[in-house]
Each structure stands twice: as structure tokens, then as C-alpha cells.
Motif scaffolding. Structure first.
Motif, PDB file in Angstrom:
ATOM      1  N   ALA A  79       1.088  -1.433  -0.010  1.00 49.73           N
ATOM      2  CA  ALA A  79       0.522  -0.327  -0.258  1.00 49.73           C
ATOM      3  C   ALA A  79       0.393   1.125   0.031  1.00 49.73           C
ATOM      4  CB  ALA A  79      -1.144  -0.120   0.862  1.00 49.73           C
ATOM      5  N   MET A  80       1.668   0.951   0.659  1.00 50.15           N
ATOM      6  CA  MET A  80       2.672   2.218   1.019  1.00 50.15           C
ATOM      7  C   MET A  80       3.285   2.425  -0.042  1.00 50.15           C
ATOM      8  SD  MET A  80       3.674   4.516   3.091  1.00 50.15           S
ATOM      9  CE  MET A  80       3.754   5.877   1.662  1.00 50.15           C
ATOM     10  N   ARG A  81       3.725   1.461  -0.970  1.00 50.18           N
ATOM     11  CA  ARG A  81       4.535   1.541  -1.945  1.00 50.18           C
ATOM     12  C   ARG A  81       3.913   2.417  -3.984  1.00 50.18           C
ATOM     13  NH1 ARG A  81       5.386  -3.439  -3.436  1.00 50.18           N
ATOM     14  NH2 ARG A  81       7.237  -4.002  -2.438  1.00 50.18           N
ATOM     15  N   GLU A  82       2.230   1.881  -3.453  1.00 50.75           N
ATOM     16  CA  GLU A  82       1.776   2.686  -4.275  1.00 50.75           C
ATOM     17  C   GLU A  82       1.471   3.929  -4.113  1.00 50.75           C
ATOM     18  OE1 GLU A  82       0.304   1.357  -7.161  1.00 50.75           O
ATOM     19  OE2 GLU A  82       1.575  -0.515  -6.562  1.00 50.75           O
ATOM     20  N   ALA A  83       1.106   4.454  -3.438  1.00 49.69           N
ATOM     21  CA  ALA A  83       1.265   5.482  -2.487  1.00 49.69           C
ATOM     22  C   ALA A  83       2.065   6.100  -3.304  1.00 49.69           C
ATOM     23  CB  ALA A  83       0.731   6.127  -0.906  1.00 49.69           C
ATOM     24  N   ALA A  84       3.393   5.967  -2.723  1.00 44.26           N
ATOM     25  CA  ALA A  84       4.251   6.585  -3.106  1.00 44.26           C
ATOM     26  C   ALA A  84       4.756   6.869  -4.716  1.00 44.26           C
ATOM     27  CB  ALA A  84       5.914   5.955  -2.295  1.00 44.26           C
ATOM     28  N   PHE A  85       4.278   5.715  -5.119  1.00 39.51           N
ATOM     29  CA  PHE A  85       4.307   5.483  -6.944  1.00 39.51           C
ATOM     30  C   PHE A  85       3.526   7.132  -7.250  1.00 39.51           C
ATOM     31  CE2 PHE A  85       7.207   1.607  -6.486  1.00 39.51           C
ATOM     32  CZ  PHE A  85       8.147   2.401  -7.109  1.00 39.51           C
ATOM     33  N   ALA A  86       2.409   6.806  -7.136  1.00 35.53           N
ATOM     34  CA  ALA A  86       1.247   7.212  -7.170  1.00 35.53           C
ATOM     35  C   ALA A  86       1.567   9.190  -7.207  1.00 35.53           C
ATOM     36  CB  ALA A  86       0.565   6.887  -7.159  1.00 35.53           C
ATOM     37  N   ASP A  87       2.391   9.106  -6.209  1.00 41.00           N
ATOM     38  CA  ASP A  87       2.251  10.867  -5.797  1.00 41.00           C
ATOM     39  C   ASP A  87       3.752  11.310  -5.290  1.00 41.00           C
ATOM     40  OD1 ASP A  87       2.094  13.163  -4.829  1.00 41.00           O
ATOM     41  OD2 ASP A  87       0.347  12.782  -3.056  1.00 41.00           O
ATOM     42  N   PRO A  88       4.928  11.831  -6.303  1.00 38.31           N
ATOM     43  CA  PRO A  88       6.312  12.919  -6.018  1.00 38.31           C
ATOM     44  C   PRO A  88       5.916  13.272  -4.522  1.00 38.31           C
ATOM     45  CG  PRO A  88       5.601  13.185  -7.651  1.00 38.31           C
ATOM     46  CD  PRO A  88       4.435  12.863  -7.312  1.00 38.31           C
ATOM     47  N   GLN A  89       4.871  13.458  -3.951  1.00 37.70           N
ATOM     48  CA  GLN A  89       4.466  14.847  -2.679  1.00 37.70           C
ATOM     49  C   GLN A  89       4.992  13.956  -1.492  1.00 37.70           C
ATOM     50  OE1 GLN A  89       1.859  17.785  -2.099  1.00 37.70           O
ATOM     51  NE2 GLN A  89       3.258  18.383  -0.930  1.00 37.70           N
ATOM     52  N   ALA A  90       3.938  12.452  -1.937  1.00 44.04           N
ATOM     53  CA  ALA A  90       3.478  11.319  -0.890  1.00 44.04           C
ATOM     54  C   ALA A  90       5.177  10.724  -0.602  1.00 44.04           C
ATOM     55  CB  ALA A  90       2.612  10.273  -1.029  1.00 44.04           C
ATOM     56  N   ARG A  91       6.196  10.066  -1.720  1.00 47.52           N
ATOM     57  CA  ARG A  91       7.008   9.832  -1.134  1.00 47.52           C
ATOM     58  C   ARG A  91       8.464  10.798  -0.742  1.00 47.52           C
ATOM     59  NH1 ARG A  91      11.060   7.574  -6.688  1.00 47.52           N
ATOM     60  NH2 ARG A  91      12.930   6.783  -5.495  1.00 47.52           N
ATOM     61  N   ARG A  92       8.580  12.232  -1.140  1.00 44.93           N
ATOM     62  CA  ARG A  92       8.947  12.797  -0.462  1.00 44.93           C
ATOM     63  C   ARG A  92       8.736  12.929   1.586  1.00 44.93           C
ATOM     64  NH1 ARG A  92       8.474  16.127  -5.342  1.00 44.93           N
ATOM     65  NH2 ARG A  92       6.310  17.344  -4.155  1.00 44.93           N
ATOM     66  N   ALA A  93       7.094  13.041   1.462  1.00 47.85           N
ATOM     67  CA  ALA A  93       6.682  12.802   2.867  1.00 47.85           C
ATOM     68  C   ALA A  93       7.453  11.617   3.447  1.00 47.85           C
ATOM     69  CB  ALA A  93       4.956  13.343   2.594  1.00 47.85           C
ATOM     70  N   LEU A  94       6.764  10.618   3.166  1.00 53.06           N
ATOM     71  CA  LEU A  94       7.536   9.101   3.530  1.00 53.06           C
ATOM     72  C   LEU A  94       8.883   9.428   4.009  1.00 53.06           C
ATOM     73  CD1 LEU A  94       7.504   5.667   3.685  1.00 53.06           C
ATOM     74  CD2 LEU A  94       8.069   5.272   1.289  1.00 53.06           C
ATOM     75  N   GLU A  95      10.257   9.806   2.138  1.00 51.87           N
ATOM     76  CA  GLU A  95      11.528  10.019   2.947  1.00 51.87           C
ATOM     77  C   GLU A  95      11.326  10.653   4.417  1.00 51.87           C
ATOM     78  OE1 GLU A  95      13.222  11.676  -0.666  1.00 51.87           O
ATOM     79  OE2 GLU A  95      12.984   8.936  -1.316  1.00 51.87           O
TER      80      GLU A  95
END
Length: 218
Positions: A79-95
Motif C-alpha cells: 500500500a505504501m509503495r503504491e501511494a509513493a509511486f502515485a504521488d511524488p509528494q507522498a514519496r517525499r513525505a515518506l522519506e
């Protein structure tokens, strides 16, 4: 060779070990550790931080909601992978949540580790842009893309599409090789015995460099 790295409060020879998903870097790191190196694996640290009760889970759940939390309280990686790949902003927040915690734990483990030299296993070493000055040498475990896909598919059950998306988010093969001081070839033609011989030769070289480093630091 550069002066021994001291960012971790240690004058031992420090190696940054990296490679793309499915390259076999974990196997290489485990071989080196078995022969006396100290290993600090940032991917294992990330998994511990996102396990049930992991230090990153409260902040991740607050930022991304309960949908990324598995029934056992761990991070739902799919689920986290899908969210991060779908939205660059989500990926930055994860990082932004994970990276400071990973860095803190990496330093803690490095300062406590015992071994002939230090091996930092960093999947995103090239992408981070911070490791060149932290280590004395960078070792890349090199593998052709098709073999990467086949290995990951066998061990994880991920689809080829998902694996290629993960690979596309990582540095390319040539980008990794461009920063390498040392290269271990572990492609589809490499047998286990061949890999062990290649890694053993590199380990002996690192032991020689580590002895030189100790004499220089004295």
C-alpha cells in the motif's frame, strides 16, 4: 586512498556497498561479515523501523492514514509503495519521516559495531548523494536488469511491472558504475562459488587497506 572516514566517530576503513534491487548486495555483505567485517544495513534498519511497534509507524500512520498499516501493526509495504509511486509528494513525505530515523540508527550501529572494517549496505547510496564523503570506498554489486527482474520475481512474487517501476526509481546501472571504486559482478552467469571467490578477493584487499588505515591513524 582517501583518509579514513570519521563521520561515524571511527577511523576504521568504511565501505559503502550498493547495487540495484535483486543484484545480490545482501549476499555480498553477508559474506564480508562472515569473514570479519562489521555490517550496518540501512535496508534492515528501515524494515525494523516499520515493523510492528517500529519507531516510524506512529508518524507514518498519522501522515498517510490507517490504510498503510497492516493488521499486525507493521507498514503495509504494498500500500505504501503504491501511494509513493502515485504521488511524488507522498514519496517525499515518506522519506522525510524515514531518512532521519535511518540515519540516527545507522550512526548508532556503526559506533557499536565490531569488525576489521565497516560495510554500510545502502540500496540508495547513489541517489542520496551523501555517501561519497562518508565512506572511503564505494563497492557496486553489478547485475544486468533482466536478471534483477527474474530474481526479485522469484523471491517476492511481485509482478514484472512493479519490479520495473522500483528499478526505474533507483539509479541506473551506469550511474552506479560511474561512482564505483570496486565492482562485484553478480549477473545471470555468476555461480555461487564464483561470487564467493570474487568477494573473498575483495575482502582480502579491504583487509590490506584497513591495516594501512590503522597505521596512518596512529
Amino acid at each position: 586512498m582517501a583518509e579514513p572516514s570519521t563521520w561515524h566517530g571511527d577511523t576504521r576503513l568504511a565501505i559503502g556497498l550498493t547495487g540495484g534491487i535483486g543484484s545480490g548486495k545482501t549476499r555480498v555483505a553477508d559474506l564480508l561479515q562472515g569473514w570479519g567485517a562489521a555490517q550496518v544495513d540501512t535496508d534492515r534498519i528501515a524494515h525494523a523501523l516499520t515493523a510492528p511497534g517500529g519507531a516510524a509507524m506512529p508518524a507514518l500512520a498519522e501522515r498517510f492514514g490507517p490504510g498503510i498499516v497492516a493488521p499486525d501493526g507493521a507498514l503495509d509495504r504494498a500500500a505504501m509503495r503504491e501511494a509513493a509511486f502515485a504521488d511524488p509528494q507522498a514519496r517525499r513525505a515518506l522519506e522525510a519521516i524515514l531518512h532521519p530515523l535511518i540515519a540516527q540508527e545507522t550512526l548508532r550501529q556503526a559506533r557499536q559495531a565490531q569488525g576489521l572494517y565497516l560495510v554500510f549496505v545502502v540500496p540508495l547510496l547513489v541517489e542520496s548523494g551523501r555517501w561519497r564523503e562518508r565512506v572511503d570506498r564505494i563497492c557496486v554489486v553489478d547485475c544486468d536488469p533482466q536478471t534483477q527482474v527474474e530474481r526479485v520475481r522469484r523471491r517476492s512474487g511481485l509482478t514484472t511491472e512493479t519490479i520495473r517501476r522500483i528499478m526505474a526509481a533507483q539509479a541506473g546501472r551506469q550511474e552506479r558504475l560511474a561512482v564505483a571504486d570496486d565492482v562485484i559482478v553478480n549477473d545471470g552467469h555468476t555461480h555461487a562459488a564464483q561470487l564467493e571467490l570474487r568477494v573473498r578477493a575483495l575482502h582480502e584487499r579491504y583487509c590490506q587497506l584497513a591495516a594501512t588505515s590503522r597505521r596512518t591513524a596512529m
